[in-house]
Design an enzyme around this catalytic site. Structure first.
Site, mmCIF file in Angstrom:
data_model
loop_
_atom_site.group_PDB
_atom_site.id
_atom_site.type_symbol
_atom_site.label_atom_id
_atom_site.label_comp_id
_atom_site.label_asym_id
_atom_site.label_seq_id
_atom_site.Cartn_x
_atom_site.Cartn_y
_atom_site.Cartn_z
ATOM 1 N N ASP A 51 41.373 31.808 28.986
ATOM 2 C CA ASP A 51 41.700 30.262 28.477
ATOM 3 C C ASP A 51 40.190 29.770 28.322
ATOM 4 O OD1 ASP A 51 44.172 30.525 28.403
ATOM 5 O OD2 ASP A 51 44.595 29.653 30.330
ATOM 6 N N GLU B 86 31.714 73.478 55.640
ATOM 7 C CA GLU B 86 32.482 74.265 56.712
ATOM 8 C C GLU B 86 33.062 75.286 56.473
ATOM 9 O OE1 GLU B 86 33.407 70.020 59.315
ATOM 10 O OE2 GLU B 86 34.747 70.705 58.119
ATOM 11 N N ASP C 51 53.115 31.367 30.216
ATOM 12 C CA ASP C 51 51.866 32.234 30.316
ATOM 13 C C ASP C 51 52.294 33.509 31.333
ATOM 14 O OD1 ASP C 51 49.903 31.322 28.763
ATOM 15 O OD2 ASP C 51 49.092 29.879 30.290
ATOM 16 N N ILE D 80 40.206 70.555 55.700
ATOM 17 C CA ILE D 80 40.941 69.280 55.215
ATOM 18 C C ILE D 80 39.963 67.967 55.500
ATOM 19 C CG2 ILE D 80 42.973 67.891 55.788
ATOM 20 C CD1 ILE D 80 44.325 70.398 55.866
ATOM 21 N N ASP E 59 30.740 63.104 61.001
ATOM 22 C CA ASP E 59 30.978 62.955 59.540
ATOM 23 C C ASP E 59 31.656 61.725 59.107
ATOM 24 O OD1 ASP E 59 30.574 63.445 56.842
ATOM 25 O OD2 ASP E 59 32.736 64.120 56.678
ATOM 26 N N ASN F 79 34.270 66.569 61.620
ATOM 27 C CA ASN F 79 35.185 65.916 60.950
ATOM 28 C C ASN F 79 35.693 64.657 61.516
ATOM 29 O OD1 ASN F 79 35.174 68.029 59.300
ATOM 30 N ND2 ASN F 79 37.392 68.708 59.211
HETATM 31 P P1 ATP Z 1 43.334 26.528 26.811
HETATM 32 O O1 ATP Z 1 44.437 27.512 26.198
HETATM 33 O O2 ATP Z 1 42.036 27.327 26.541
HETATM 34 O O3 ATP Z 1 43.416 25.900 28.269
HETATM 35 P P2 ATP Z 1 43.707 24.260 25.523
HETATM 36 O O4 ATP Z 1 44.145 23.595 26.939
HETATM 37 O O5 ATP Z 1 42.778 23.449 24.841
HETATM 38 O O6 ATP Z 1 43.203 25.611 25.773
HETATM 39 P P3 ATP Z 1 46.319 23.509 25.254
HETATM 40 O O7 ATP Z 1 46.411 23.002 26.264
HETATM 41 O O8 ATP Z 1 47.537 24.287 24.677
HETATM 42 O O9 ATP Z 1 45.123 24.144 25.109
HETATM 43 O O10 ATP Z 1 46.095 22.326 24.073
HETATM 44 C C1 ATP Z 1 46.350 22.534 22.334
HETATM 45 C C2 ATP Z 1 46.203 21.330 22.029
HETATM 46 O O11 ATP Z 1 47.191 20.289 22.234
HETATM 47 C C3 ATP Z 1 44.820 20.455 22.189
HETATM 48 O O12 ATP Z 1 43.674 20.951 21.370
HETATM 49 C C4 ATP Z 1 44.886 19.267 21.962
HETATM 50 O O13 ATP Z 1 44.879 18.858 20.424
HETATM 51 C C5 ATP Z 1 46.650 18.923 22.232
HETATM 52 N N1 ATP Z 1 46.767 18.607 23.436
HETATM 53 C C6 ATP Z 1 46.187 18.784 24.626
HETATM 54 N N2 ATP Z 1 46.723 18.189 25.762
HETATM 55 C C7 ATP Z 1 47.515 17.269 25.239
HETATM 56 C C8 ATP Z 1 48.354 16.162 25.881
HETATM 57 N N3 ATP Z 1 48.133 15.972 27.119
HETATM 58 N N4 ATP Z 1 48.995 15.310 24.968
HETATM 59 C C9 ATP Z 1 49.051 15.741 23.673
HETATM 60 N N5 ATP Z 1 48.163 16.579 23.263
HETATM 61 C C10 ATP Z 1 47.539 17.490 23.883
#
Ligand code: ATP
Length: 925
Positions: free
Chosen positions: A349, A726, A661, A305, A764, A760
């Protein structure tokens, strides 16, 4: 005291706190001492005594206890029947030594469990929730356990509420209170005083501990904490969460159990075989031989063992977690260490993880003209080119800063610093370059009187953010967001102060967006709409965000993080696919993915969220293995992508930062949350928290996971090879020696039980343990990800048996050689013992690698060198000292013999590894 039927003023007065100052640190400290930390009371921890004795239930300990009983029986027999006092005393020593061993083992397990718990607690503490709290007039992120009644807190979407709160100010605040009310939808909150008979579920001016903010933001005063909260009142005592065993631990435990059965069968077989042998030779059963037969059986039971394996295993895993934390990867439970090493897909992302999240507007389009913007960073300096009358873009920029909560401010060194969402910051900087600021616009003056009446924060599903403003007696909705979304909701476009039908301009807008995006720019559109007072105050988000008038598009650069390209390359070499999942525009996503080496084709295909929506699961299943970029994706799509990748058998790590998310993070094999920019809810759902938000940390964590797993495999291999050696050495003497050779009886075991135990537990297990700290092998990240379904022993069983068998046969031959040369039992057994010890000490350098000891520099691991030196010296020592001679049955040898038992056992390792290299044999051998 109820708080929902009092005005906010009365509540603040009762709690003795100023709305704008918060509590003083001193007052907060006093209150904390009085009411205790803001935690639900945990169940009593397991008592130390109980923890100490818990290791006695391990199967290995049971085997050792049986060995004690056998030793005592054999001693009794010696004293009573054969009157062989020396042999009897040896058996007693054996029993005592095994007993000491059990206690030492229990102590080590206890110590280990205790310190592992401590380091896990320390890691857990790093993962504590934080909440924005006002103390001494300043906002700070406070560990929620330190919250006290009277604290003023501010929450936003994605925060946990910990403590009961009376709201003082809310903005579109919605809270999920399903843990108290069962209502799954977000509940809108307000500040109005309620009747004193209002039910818990209708107390809309209160927030309750354990809820999450699903929309908007709010400021409130804490009225109860810990067990005084509504949650505390109904919560059963929380059971201290049991540390689950990890898959490897379960795997190894199952293996030890199986080995126990094998051990039982072998022991029984040898006892019967020994007795049978006697019977066939002499025609009688010589009871006098029984003690010797039993002591051989005990040695066998111990030999079969891998005693130290479970303890070493959990120590190595805990150390792994600490190594990860040092690399900025915080893991929540030990099994993630293992899964990390098997990761075959990383879905990440874009913004902030793959890119720097330092956004700068470099171009924009307004009034049918394109402008370039100069200047770098957050400094509001830089020309807008061509330099024209700002009437061309004034409406666009004013809207962009009004629909915005970010700010830039000078720090003590007069450097401009950003506050708020980076996308919004970039618009603030842009407008400031044109001399337009939000504070100027909101300042009351004779010409204009602008107020923001509602804020509808950005979320990644809508991809828009809006505010409702009042200018004198007119109301406007200002909406900014993803250009395609805004364009779809626009009916008009503003050109030269005129509102025109947008139909004729749609193509133009689309091609501008595409042009910006193809240059890796993030795009954002701004629009507005006039509404009546009723709509302004009462309409829902969806009702407000329509019939818009398009104002313009911003093109924002967000440079990729430099180090990501290398990480992507390392991961690709390691057979790990990297996938970008972003809310951004397809062309922007593709351009950045190309820059980072995620795709090697400028025109690589990109799947958009709306396409995913139109696909069935089976269609998506067909696509996921060829797609490396997903754009305009909503959090819900992430889950579908994960599920289909998992259907292909992939092990998926997925990043996320927003509240939406969380389900995707739970569905992933490794949910990864951002430590800095992530919401508390996502951090809670994640298995791995990136303390620095960097993609490279995921790559490093995968590497660390692989390294830990490889080290575990190495030490398991070494341990099992020793066990096989062993057992074989002992069984061979039972089966092959049927008549006395010199002084050796046919029933004399090759090794005494204590020699086996020594090997053991000391010679070892210490070097094996050191294998757990080994540096990664050079080709660790050039191998394909491990198959999680395969056993931990996958591909090494043949090697274990061949190496173990060769070593076992060698030990047995050394024993026979000694017998043939007329040596006494202790000398012969000592020669066998040292042959075994040095056999495995030479071999441990081979066990460090999946290849052979020729493939990596042997002395890299300082701990291993020390352990081997200690094992070698102490093993020689126990053959020299009379005390150990008595207890363990060892005897001193001549110098020549020492040299022989130290160096000759190296032959099998060098020979077998040599054959392996010459014939390029992979796993076997
Ligand atoms: P990820 O998911 O990779 O973080 P991301 O941050 O670009 O990507 P989102 O934050 O969902 O994704 O943004 C998507 C789109 O929403 C952007 O491309 C932009 O056009 C618009 N957006 C982002 N931030 C704002 C904001 N503060 N106000 C208005 N529109 C926004």
């Amino acid at each position: 005291m109820k708080y929902f039927d009092k005005s906010t003023k009365e509540v603040l007065h009762h709690l003795k706190v100023e709305r704008t100052e918060g509590l003083s640190t001193k007052a907060a400290k006093r209150r904390l001492e009085k009411v205790g930390p803001n935690q639900l009371r945990q169940a009593e921890p397991v008592s130390k005594v109980k923890l100490f004795f818990s290791s006695f239930k391990e199967p290995i300990i049971i085997v050792l206890m049986v060995a004690i009983v056998l030793a005592l029986l054999s001693a009794l027999y010696d004293f009573r029947v054969t009157q062989d006092y020396n042999h009897g005393m040896a058996a007693i020593y054996e029993a005592i030594a095994i007993m000491i061993l059990i206690f030492v083992n229990a102590f080590i397990s206890f110590y280990q469990a205790n310190s592992a718990q401590k380091s896990l607690d320390a890691l857990q503490e790093m993962a504590h929730h934080h909440i924005h709290t006002l103390r001494d007039g300043n906002w700070e992120d406070l560990d929620t356990s330190k919250l006290v009644p009277g604290d003023i807190i501010s929450v936003k979407m994605g925060d946990f509420i910990e403590g009961d709160v009376r709201w003082l100010k809310v903005s579109e605040l919605q809270v999920n209170e399903s843990h108290l009310t069962g209502e799954a939808d977000g509940i809108s909150k307000a500040t109005d005083v309620l009747a004193s008979d209002t039910d818990l579920g209708d107390r809309t001016n209160m927030g309750f501990s354990g809820s999450t903010v699903v929309n908007g933001s709010g400021i409130g005063v804490v009225v109860a904490t810990g067990m005084q909260t509504e949650l505390g009142k109904i919560a059963d005592l929380l059971q201290g969460e049991k540390q689950q065993k990890t898959p490897i631990e379960r795997n190894v435990n199952a293996l030890t159990k199986k080995l126990m059965y094998v051990a039982g069968a072998i022991v029984l077989f040898t006892i019967l075989f020994d007795i049978g042998k006697e019977f066939f030779r002499t025609g009688t059963i010589n009871i006098g031989k029984l003690p010797e037969i039993l002591s051989g059986a005990i040695a066998l039971a111990v030999a079969s063992i891998p005693d130290a394996m479970p303890v070493v295993l959990s120590i190595v895993l805990t150390i792994g977690a600490t190594i990860l934390a040092r690399n900025n990867g915080l893991i929540k439970n030990l099994s993630s260490v293992e899964t990390l090493g098997a990761t075959s897909y990383i879905a990440s992302d874009k913004t902030g993880t793959l890119t720097k999240n330092q956004m700068t507007v470099t171009r924009f389009w307004a009034n049918n003209a394109t402008f370039q913007v100069e200047g770098n960073g957050y400094e509001p300096l830089g020309d807008i080119i061509p330099v024209t009358n700002d009437a061309d873009y004034r409406a666009f920029l004013e809207a962009a800063v009004l629909d915005n909560e970010a700010e830039i401010m000078r720090d003590e060194d007069q450097k401009w610093q950003p506050y708020g969402n980076p996308t919004d910051v970039s618009l603030v900087v842009l407008a400031a370059k044109a001399g337009i600021t939000r504070s100027d616009l909101l300042e009351k003056n004779d010409d204009r009187d602008i107020d923001v009446v509602r804020v509808l924060p950005f979320d990644s599903t809508r991809k828009m953010m809006s505010v409702v403003i009042q200018e004198q007696d007119r109301y406007f909705v200002i909406t900014k967001g993803a250009p395609d979304v805004i364009l779809a909701k626009s009916e008009k476009i503003q050109l030269d102060d005129e509102y025109r039908d947008i139909a004729r301009y749609r193509k133009k807008v689309d091609s501008k967006v595409l042009e910006f995006a193809n240059n890796a720019l993030r795009t954002l559109a701004v629009s507005k709409r006039e509404v009546d007072a009723q709509t302004a105050h009462k309409a829902t988000v969806a009702e407000l965000e329509q019939q818009l008038t398009f104002l313009g598009i911003a093109g924002i650069i967000d440079p990729p993080r430099e180090e990501v390209q290398d990480s992507v390359e390392i991961l690709h070499d390691a057979g790990v696919q990297v996938v970008m999942i972003t809310g951004d525009h397809a062309a922007t996503a593709r351009a950045i993915a190309y820059q980072l080496g995620i795709v090697d084709d400028k025109h690589a295909s990109v799947i958009e969220g709306k396409e995913i929506e139109a696909m069935t699961n089976d269609e998506l299943f067909e696509e996921v293995q060829q797609t490396y970029v997903y754009a305009r994706v909503s959090p819900e799509h992430k889950q579908r992508i994960i599920k289909q990748l998992q259907r292909h058998g992939e092990v998926v790590a997925m990043t996320g930062d927003g509240i939406n998310d969380a389900p995707a993070l739970r569905a992933a094999d490794i949910g990864v949350a951002m430590g800095i920019n992530g919401t508390e809810v996502t951090k809670d759902a994640a298995d791995l928290v990136l303390l620095d938000d960097k993609f490279t940390t995921i790559e490093k964590s995968v590497q660390a996971g692989r390294r830990i797993f490889a080290n575990i495999r190495n030490f398991i291999r070494q341990e099992l090879i020793t066990n096989v050696a062993e057992v074989l050495a002992l069984v061979l003497s039972v089966v092959l020696i049927s008549a006395p050779i010199g002084n050796i009886q046919e029933t004399t075991p090759t090794l005494t039980a204590l020699m086996v135990l020594w090997v053991n537990m000391i010679s070892d297990s210490l070097p094996s343990f050191a294998l757990g700290f080994d540096e990664p092998e050079a080709d660790l990240m050039r191998q394909k990800p491990r198959n999680t379904k395969a056993s931990i022993l996958d591909g090494m069983l043949v090697r274990i048996f061949i190496r173990g068998a060769v070593m076992g046969i060698m030990v047995f031959l050394a024993f026979v050689w000694a017998a043939r040369n007329g040596m006494g039992i202790p000398e012969a057994q000592t020669i066998a013992f040292l042959t075994l010890v040095f056999g495995q000490l030479w071999h441990v350098f081979d066990a460090r690698t999946e290849n052979t000891l020729f493939s990596r520099p042997p002395f890299e691991n300082g701990r291993l060198n020390l352990a081997v030196a200690f094992a070698a010296v102490s093993s020689i020592f126990v053959t020299l000292l009379p005390f150990f001679n008595n207890v363990m049955g060892t005897a001193p040898l001549s110098m020549n013999l020492y040299l022989a038992v130290i160096f000759l056992p190296a032959i099998p390792t060098f020979l077998l590894s040599g054959i392996k290299v010459i014939f390029k044999i992979k796993n076997a051998l």
